[in-house]
Design a protein around this motif. Structure first.
Motif, PDB file in Angstrom:
ATOM      1  N   THR A  27      -7.740   8.747  -1.819  1.00  0.00           N
ATOM      2  CA  THR A  27      -8.198   8.430  -3.160  1.00  0.00           C
ATOM      3  C   THR A  27      -7.711   9.462  -4.164  1.00  0.00           C
ATOM      4  O   THR A  27      -7.692  10.672  -3.875  1.00  0.00           O
ATOM      5  CB  THR A  27      -9.736   8.356  -3.209  1.00  0.00           C
ATOM      6  OG1 THR A  27     -10.158   8.201  -4.559  1.00  0.00           O
ATOM      7  CG2 THR A  27     -10.373   9.614  -2.626  1.00  0.00           C
ATOM      8  N   PHE A  39      -8.021   0.715  -0.493  1.00  0.00           N
ATOM      9  CA  PHE A  39      -6.968   0.598  -1.493  1.00  0.00           C
ATOM     10  C   PHE A  39      -7.154  -0.688  -2.304  1.00  0.00           C
ATOM     11  O   PHE A  39      -7.141  -1.789  -1.751  1.00  0.00           O
ATOM     12  CB  PHE A  39      -5.594   0.591  -0.832  1.00  0.00           C
ATOM     13  CG  PHE A  39      -4.928   1.935  -0.817  1.00  0.00           C
ATOM     14  CD1 PHE A  39      -5.577   3.066  -1.291  1.00  0.00           C
ATOM     15  CD2 PHE A  39      -3.640   2.081  -0.333  1.00  0.00           C
ATOM     16  CE1 PHE A  39      -4.978   4.305  -1.293  1.00  0.00           C
ATOM     17  CE2 PHE A  39      -3.020   3.321  -0.322  1.00  0.00           C
ATOM     18  CZ  PHE A  39      -3.683   4.435  -0.799  1.00  0.00           C
ATOM     19  N   GLY A  83       1.099   3.715  -3.097  1.00  0.00           N
ATOM     20  CA  GLY A  83      -0.160   4.392  -3.347  1.00  0.00           C
ATOM     21  C   GLY A  83      -0.518   5.378  -2.251  1.00  0.00           C
ATOM     22  O   GLY A  83      -1.142   6.411  -2.512  1.00  0.00           O
ATOM     23  N   ALA A  84      -0.086   5.076  -1.020  1.00  0.00           N
ATOM     24  CA  ALA A  84      -0.402   5.943   0.111  1.00  0.00           C
ATOM     25  C   ALA A  84       0.272   7.301  -0.013  1.00  0.00           C
ATOM     26  O   ALA A  84      -0.299   8.326   0.360  1.00  0.00           O
ATOM     27  CB  ALA A  84       0.008   5.261   1.423  1.00  0.00           C
ATOM     28  N   ALA A  92       0.805  -1.224   0.000  1.00  0.00           N
ATOM     29  CA  ALA A  92       0.000   0.000   0.000  1.00  0.00           C
ATOM     30  C   ALA A  92       0.833   1.266   0.000  1.00  0.00           C
ATOM     31  O   ALA A  92       0.326   2.337  -0.349  1.00  0.00           O
ATOM     32  CB  ALA A  92      -0.922   0.007   1.228  1.00  0.00           C
ATOM     33  N   GLY A 127      -6.637   4.456   2.340  1.00  0.00           N
ATOM     34  CA  GLY A 127      -5.660   5.442   1.880  1.00  0.00           C
ATOM     35  C   GLY A 127      -6.361   6.545   1.116  1.00  0.00           C
ATOM     36  O   GLY A 127      -7.559   6.472   0.833  1.00  0.00           O
TER      37      GLY A 127
END
Length: 482
Positions: free
Chosen positions: A97, A314, A38-39, A35, A95
């Motif tokens: 968006t 996520f 992307g976080a 994650a 997380g």
């Protein structure tokens, strides 16, 4: 005989199983690694865009990242464990968006950074209040739609994996992108994950993604691909301050825009939760959807206070569930605790951030591919009439448009870009509309007769008594843990 029956009745669902302290930490860390990229992507994107607009300084960006991780940890724990009517009690990672990224940059550029957080807080309140009504629309998500959404999620995430494989979006378009070394590292990670899945013992297969990423990181160190500069310069400990950029300002037009974005986020969150329910063999009803969206709204309010953004599930971590088979919500709760700690220890966060993009790319191919495959598995339970082919094919094609051509909708107003630039949102809404258009009550699709596994599962198909794949699906019995 009676004792045996009682024991069977008390069997713990895989979602509620506690794997033990050591496995909990290892498996949770695997989710964090999946994650993390992307976080940090949204705060990096918004932060640098506002720096370019003169509304923020580069020194503010580390605070955005730390705040994002801190709130993501809190939101993940709430969704996994559940607090009253907040949280779906399923294994999912929260997380920021990307759906809200462009509107927030527009709001910040026009009205200033405090206006961003005023609109974020207001949109969080809107999500909490609107959650029950939105959840009552669960009948719009039969297996035909949920399978299509899963397929869309997996395929539209592949450009992200491709950027990672090449070396990261920041080097795209330069000679450093797509070098043989980057491709080789990504291939090494992917092949290692697949080899572990195929030949390793079951306990090792459950952490195949983690082993692959750590091995890829170790491989990159002698190759000079790991940048430790961020680790050296970052402090060991740092608190996340609320209202870091000043008190929020509530600009009516900005609040309205973010509430519209919230509807897009809620569609995305609903699709993700239904996908997780399918993978974990859990019943999903309108109450659980409402609990999910209510927790998303609360996390968004907290995010506005701590100067971060809107939150949702996520999708990349759905791939972790599929590829490892570990479905315990306590694992993701542990991952939430780790994210929270990363938000309080910038140096630790910098260590994770040092993982080269090609390593993430090799893992991403496996993770996102498994999400798409889960969609195919769900769709296999639906009879593919000519109408159903349209319901699957057209949304998939529409979802791929912004993925293959990100600038396609750049000429539209900001509010329209918010929707059209998200392949998941476009495809999900298209699947819902087309399913209603082509599958009315007298034309409902007929699902393949469920297997013994599906009957035992007690999930989506078990409530579809006549196996029509449409009308009866969402009326699953209310879950007992809510």
């Amino acid at each position: 005989m009676t004792t045996s029956t009682k024991t069977d009745a008390r069997t713990v669902h895989p979602v509620d199983e506690y794997p033990g302290h050591v496995k909990l930490l290892v498996l949770g860390f695997q989710h964090v690694l999946a994650a993390y990229a992307g976080a940090v992507a949204v705060p990096l994107f918004v932060g640098w865009a506002l720096v370019d607009a003169g509304r923020m300084s580069p020194s503010d960006i580390p605070h955005l990242i730390a705040a994002d991780l801190f709130v993501a940890g809190i939101a993940t724990i709430v969704q996994s464990v559940g607090i009253w009517r907040f949280g779906v009690r399923l294994p999912l990672i929260q997380g920021c968006t990307f759906s809200a990224a462009i509107p927030m940059v527009t709001i910040g550029s026009q009205y200033g950074v405090p206006a961003i957080y005023g609109s974020v807080i207001a949109s969080g309140v809107f999500m909490m209040l609107f959650a029950p009504l939105f959840a009552s629309l669960l009948r719009l998500f039969p297996p035909l739609v949920t399978g299509t959404v899963l397929l869309i999620i997996g395929t539209t995430l592949m450009p992200v994996a491709a950027d990672w494989v090449g070396g990261g979006a920041e080097v795209k378009g330069t000679s450093d992108f797509g070098t043989p070394q980057n491709l080789a590292v990504a291939a090494f990670v992917l092949v290692l994950i697949l080899s572990i899945e195929r030949w390793a013992p079951e306990w090792l297969a459950r952490i195949a993604v983690l082993v692959g990423m750590i091995s890829g990181l170790l491989l990159c160190i002698p190759l000079g691909m790991v940048d430790w500069s961020g680790t050296k310069d970052s402090p060991i400990f740092g608190l996340t301050h609320p209202f870091y950029f000043g008190m929020p300002e509530f600009v009516l037009s900005a609040v309205f825009a973010m509430c519209i974005v919230s509807l897009v986020t809620m569609v995305e969150a609903t699709g993700d939760v239904l996908a997780i329910g399918e993978i974990t063999e859990s019943e999903i009803d309108n109450h659980r959807i409402a609990d999910t969206l209510r927790a998303d709204g609360a996390a968004t309010i907290i995010g506005g206070i701590f100067n971060t953004f809107q939150y949702t599930a996520f999708a990349q971590n759905i791939g972790v569930l599929s590829i490892t088979g570990v479905r315990s919500r306590w694992v993701t709760a542990a991952a939430g605790g780790m994210l929270l700690i990363l938000g309080l220890i910038p140096k630790t966060a910098a260590l994770v951030a040092a993982i080269p993009a090609p390593v993430l790319g090799g893992a991403g191919i496996a993770l996102f591919g498994m999400v798409a495959a889960s969609g195919v598995r769900t769709l296999s339970k639906v009879k593919f009439t000519e109408s159903n082919v349209i319901v699957v094919g057209i949304p998939l094609a529409l979802a791929l448009l912004p993925a293959v051509s990100p600038e396609l909708f750049s000429g539209l107003p900001a509010w329209a870009q918010t929707f059209m630039a998200s392949g998941i949102c476009v495809g999900s809404v298209a699947a819902i509309i087309l399913n209603l258009l082509f599958n009315t009550a007298d034309r409902a699709p007929h699902a393949v007769t469920p297997s013994a596994h599906d009957t035992f599962r007690g999930g989506i198909n078990s409530e579809d008594k006549d196996h029509d794949g449409y009308g009866d699906v969402p009326t699953a019995k209310p879950s007992t843990d809510n």
